[in-house]
Design an enzyme around this catalytic site. Structure first.
Site, short mmCIF file in Angstrom:
data_model
loop_
_atom_site.label_atom_id
_atom_site.label_comp_id
_atom_site.label_asym_id
_atom_site.label_seq_id
_atom_site.Cartn_x
_atom_site.Cartn_y
_atom_site.Cartn_z
N CYS A 158 2.90 -9.02 -39.66
CA CYS A 158 1.51 -8.59 -39.48
C CYS A 158 0.81 -9.57 -38.56
O CYS A 158 1.11 -10.76 -38.60
CB CYS A 158 0.79 -8.52 -40.83
N PRO A 159 -0.06 -9.10 -37.71
CA PRO A 159 -0.65 -7.76 -37.70
C PRO A 159 0.06 -6.77 -36.79
O PRO A 159 -0.48 -5.70 -36.51
CB PRO A 159 -2.07 -8.03 -37.20
#
Length: 69
Positions: A12-13
């Protein structure tokens, strides 16, 4: 139209960014995002909800499939 976003192995992201680009690129249809960790699945689900899309989340053997309509 259907777009498959393979974000397996991405931290992530990155899965969220990849999914948002796919959602922004289509007028109608479905985006299917594939991830391999629970945090990414939760973050992609939150993105779909915040953008007003419905979604389903499926998990099998530590792999997650988020289908966004």
């Amino acid at each position: 139209m259907k777009i498959i976003v393979d974000a397996q192995g991405k931290a992530c992201p990155q899965p969220v960014i990849m999914t948002k680009k796919a959602l922004d690129s289509i007028q109608s249809g479905r985006v299917i995002t594939l991830v391999d960790n629970e945090i990414a699945s939760q973050n992609v689900s939150k993105l779909a909800k915040s953008m007003g899309f419905s979604y389903t989340l499926e998990e099998k053997d530590g792999k997650y499939r988020i289908v966004i309509d």
